[in-house]
Design a protein around this motif. Structure first.
Motif, PDB file in Angstrom:
ATOM      1  N   ARG A 101       0.965  -1.146  -0.369  1.00 59.24           N
ATOM      2  CA  ARG A 101       0.437  -0.181   0.180  1.00 59.24           C
ATOM      3  C   ARG A 101       0.569   1.480  -0.247  1.00 59.24           C
ATOM      4  NH1 ARG A 101      -5.583  -1.106   0.628  1.00 59.24           N
ATOM      5  NH2 ARG A 101      -5.778  -3.404   1.349  1.00 59.24           N
ATOM      6  N   TYR A 102       1.679   0.818   0.801  1.00 53.99           N
ATOM      7  CA  TYR A 102       3.095   1.953   0.647  1.00 53.99           C
ATOM      8  C   TYR A 102       3.742   2.318  -0.723  1.00 53.99           C
ATOM      9  CZ  TYR A 102       7.246   4.851   0.537  1.00 53.99           C
ATOM     10  OH  TYR A 102       8.225   5.558   0.864  1.00 53.99           O
ATOM     11  N   ILE A 103       3.754   1.564  -1.323  1.00 55.81           N
ATOM     12  CA  ILE A 103       4.424   1.489  -2.774  1.00 55.81           C
ATOM     13  C   ILE A 103       3.173   2.424  -3.729  1.00 55.81           C
ATOM     14  CG2 ILE A 103       5.256   0.606  -4.606  1.00 55.81           C
ATOM     15  CD1 ILE A 103       6.925  -1.911  -2.847  1.00 55.81           C
ATOM     16  N   TRP A 104       1.725   1.923  -3.244  1.00 59.14           N
ATOM     17  CA  TRP A 104       1.263   1.914  -4.610  1.00 59.14           C
ATOM     18  C   TRP A 104       0.718   3.964  -4.082  1.00 59.14           C
ATOM     19  CZ3 TRP A 104      -1.877  -1.316  -7.798  1.00 59.14           C
ATOM     20  CH2 TRP A 104      -2.590  -0.082  -8.882  1.00 59.14           C
ATOM     21  N   ALA A 105       0.969   4.240  -3.225  1.00 62.47           N
ATOM     22  CA  ALA A 105       0.501   5.569  -2.695  1.00 62.47           C
ATOM     23  C   ALA A 105       1.808   5.863  -3.148  1.00 62.47           C
ATOM     24  CB  ALA A 105       0.383   5.660  -1.139  1.00 62.47           C
ATOM     25  N   GLU A 106       3.173   5.870  -2.678  1.00 62.27           N
ATOM     26  CA  GLU A 106       4.113   6.646  -2.782  1.00 62.27           C
ATOM     27  C   GLU A 106       4.688   6.932  -4.006  1.00 62.27           C
ATOM     28  OE1 GLU A 106       7.729   8.939  -1.537  1.00 62.27           O
ATOM     29  OE2 GLU A 106       6.524   8.771  -0.409  1.00 62.27           O
ATOM     30  N   GLU A 107       4.246   6.054  -4.943  1.00 59.18           N
ATOM     31  CA  GLU A 107       5.084   5.725  -6.326  1.00 59.18           C
ATOM     32  C   GLU A 107       3.465   6.358  -7.680  1.00 59.18           C
ATOM     33  OE1 GLU A 107       7.626   4.936  -7.885  1.00 59.18           O
ATOM     34  OE2 GLU A 107       8.526   5.742  -6.283  1.00 59.18           O
ATOM     35  N   ASP A 108       2.691   6.375  -6.553  1.00 56.13           N
ATOM     36  CA  ASP A 108       1.819   6.977  -7.342  1.00 56.13           C
ATOM     37  C   ASP A 108       1.327   6.281  -8.558  1.00 56.13           C
ATOM     38  OD1 ASP A 108      -0.639   8.462  -8.328  1.00 56.13           O
ATOM     39  OD2 ASP A 108       0.573  10.172  -9.492  1.00 56.13           O
ATOM     40  N   LEU A 109       0.847   4.586  -8.313  1.00 50.34           N
ATOM     41  CA  LEU A 109       0.925   3.501  -9.176  1.00 50.34           C
ATOM     42  C   LEU A 109      -0.735   4.268  -9.964  1.00 50.34           C
ATOM     43  CD1 LEU A 109       1.832   0.859  -7.370  1.00 50.34           C
ATOM     44  CD2 LEU A 109       3.225   1.991  -9.145  1.00 50.34           C
ATOM     45  N   THR A 110      -1.530   4.768  -9.201  1.00 51.50           N
ATOM     46  CA  THR A 110      -2.740   4.662  -9.808  1.00 51.50           C
ATOM     47  C   THR A 110      -2.492   5.522 -11.408  1.00 51.50           C
ATOM     48  OG1 THR A 110      -4.045   4.792  -7.870  1.00 51.50           O
ATOM     49  CG2 THR A 110      -5.010   6.054 -10.119  1.00 51.50           C
ATOM     50  N   SER A 111      -1.447   6.477 -11.105  1.00 54.81           N
ATOM     51  CA  SER A 111      -0.843   7.113 -12.439  1.00 54.81           C
ATOM     52  C   SER A 111      -0.628   6.922 -13.544  1.00 54.81           C
ATOM     53  CB  SER A 111      -0.883   9.110 -12.450  1.00 54.81           C
ATOM     54  OG  SER A 111       0.099   8.836 -11.790  1.00 54.81           O
ATOM     55  N   LYS A 112       0.343   5.469 -12.992  1.00 55.37           N
ATOM     56  CA  LYS A 112       0.685   4.878 -14.216  1.00 55.37           C
ATOM     57  C   LYS A 112       0.271   3.867 -14.720  1.00 55.37           C
ATOM     58  CE  LYS A 112       5.254   5.857 -11.410  1.00 55.37           C
ATOM     59  NZ  LYS A 112       6.448   5.345 -10.937  1.00 55.37           N
ATOM     60  N   TYR A 113      -0.677   2.977 -13.856  1.00 50.07           N
ATOM     61  CA  TYR A 113      -1.766   2.147 -13.989  1.00 50.07           C
ATOM     62  C   TYR A 113      -2.386   2.946 -15.486  1.00 50.07           C
ATOM     63  CZ  TYR A 113      -1.240  -1.786 -11.578  1.00 50.07           C
ATOM     64  OH  TYR A 113      -1.034  -3.523 -11.317  1.00 50.07           O
ATOM     65  N   GLN A 114      -2.619   4.224 -16.089  1.00 47.88           N
ATOM     66  CA  GLN A 114      -3.153   4.870 -16.436  1.00 47.88           C
ATOM     67  C   GLN A 114      -2.591   5.184 -17.560  1.00 47.88           C
ATOM     68  OE1 GLN A 114      -4.936   8.800 -15.743  1.00 47.88           O
ATOM     69  NE2 GLN A 114      -5.525   9.688 -18.129  1.00 47.88           N
ATOM     70  N   GLN A 115      -0.835   5.329 -17.546  1.00 44.48           N
ATOM     71  CA  GLN A 115      -0.041   5.165 -18.741  1.00 44.48           C
ATOM     72  C   GLN A 115      -0.347   3.585 -19.844  1.00 44.48           C
ATOM     73  OE1 GLN A 115       3.260   7.203 -17.820  1.00 44.48           O
ATOM     74  NE2 GLN A 115       3.132   7.639 -16.230  1.00 44.48           N
ATOM     75  N   ILE A 116      -0.346   2.903 -18.526  1.00 44.83           N
ATOM     76  CA  ILE A 116      -0.365   1.595 -18.863  1.00 44.83           C
ATOM     77  C   ILE A 116      -1.345   0.972 -20.275  1.00 44.83           C
ATOM     78  CG2 ILE A 116      -0.757  -0.793 -18.165  1.00 44.83           C
ATOM     79  CD1 ILE A 116       1.379  -0.708 -16.553  1.00 44.83           C
ATOM     80  N   ALA A 117      -2.817   1.230 -18.804  1.00 41.73           N
ATOM     81  CA  ALA A 117      -3.687   1.593 -20.097  1.00 41.73           C
ATOM     82  C   ALA A 117      -4.131   2.049 -21.344  1.00 41.73           C
ATOM     83  CB  ALA A 117      -4.768   2.194 -19.461  1.00 41.73           C
TER      84      ALA A 117
END
Length: 290
Positions: A101-117
């Motif tokens: 959960r820390y990595i998800w928030a710290e790395e802003d994986l939500t926006s990176k998953y959008q880049q992947i999409a």
């Protein structure tokens, strides 16, 4: 499965192996952007924009926005279950879940998953690299474009390839500081050229930028290459896979995935052609000569 003895030749062979795929990706990105007046130049062996242009009715951009937004919202949840009912395994599971959960928030994986999409919808492929940054003493996550992802020549599945390579673009001075023993080699390295075709992206790379390629083998070895020569060799954790290849549609016995845009190119081209014919006929017949 050792690191390739000649990394430059290995990359050239891999690039040649996926050349037809890169041309398809170029066309998919260009069509999504509205650059749909394309013809293939057999002399230059690439797609070019002709001088005589027609009106474009881009129906793909709305589909792209809709699907990317849907994929961006539907990101996965995080849960870690203990291997046994023991207190020790329960504490390990809780700590692992908090770390994720820390990595998800710290790395802003939500926006990176959008880049992947975005990469998945247009090209059908994307990569996700997880690595440890010793300078920041933290785990980092990076999105990789399919243009910068390489496998051994003639590979039909990742498990068949003895290595996977990831290309990055870095500043020459930063590379010198990272590898001072190879400062002369880095200084003589050629300036990097953007991997995308001009029809997909006409933006040049910043000055003083060079290519750096990271190789990873199935035997937990890694190597960093600049200008075709290794500047670092080491090992990674056993069983650790730093790069994940993600596909939009996985076809059997084919390494690269199939995106949403590719099957729609012919339909979009025919639609533009038909609408332009209607406009030309209207202009011709609206004021006929007596």
């Amino acid at each position: 499965m050792l690191l390739p003895e000649n990394p430059k030749s290995a990359l050239e062979q891999s690039t040649s192996d996926k050349q037809s795929w890169q041309q398809l990706w170029d066309v998919c990105v260009a069509y999504t952007m509205g650059r749909q007046n394309l013809i293939y130049s057999y002399r230059d062996k690439k797609y070019v924009v002709p001088e005589q242009r027609e009106i474009i009715f881009n129906l793909l951009i709305n589909l792209y926005r809709n699907v990317v937004s849907r994929l961006s919202v539907a990101y996965p949840g995080i849960a870690v279950y203990p291997a046994s009912p023991s207190q020790e395994d329960i504490l390990k599971a809780q700590a692992s879940e908090l770390a994720l959960r820390y990595i998800w928030a710290e790395e802003d994986l939500t926006s990176k998953y959008q880049q992947i999409a975005e990469w998945l919808v247009t090209t059908g492929n994307a990569g996700l690299q997880t690595y440890y940054d010793p300078e920041k003493d933290d785990v980092k996550v990076k999105v990789i474009s399919p243009y910068d992802l390489f496998y051994e020549q003639y590979t039909q599945d990742e498990s068949e390839s003895s290595w996977v390579a990831v290309r990055s673009y870095v500043n020459r001075e930063s590379a010198k500081r990272a590898y001072p023993d190879y400062a002369k080699q880095i200084e003589e390295a050629p300036t990097a050229q953007r991997s995308y075709s001009a029809i997909a992206s006409g933006e040049p790379l910043p000055d003083n930028t060079i290519e750096i390629v990271e190789f990873y083998t199935q035997d937990n070895e890694m190597g960093i290459v600049i200008d075709g020569q290794y500047v670092y060799k080491g090992e990674i954790l056993e069983g650790y896979v730093p790069d994940q290849h993600i596909r939009y549609t996985h076809l059997p016995s084919i390494l690269w995935g199939w995106g949403m845009i590719a099957p729609l190119i012919d339909l979009q081209t025919q639609y533009n052609r038909t609408r332009n014919q209607i406009i030309k006929n209207t202009e011709l017949m609206a004021n006929p000569k007596w």
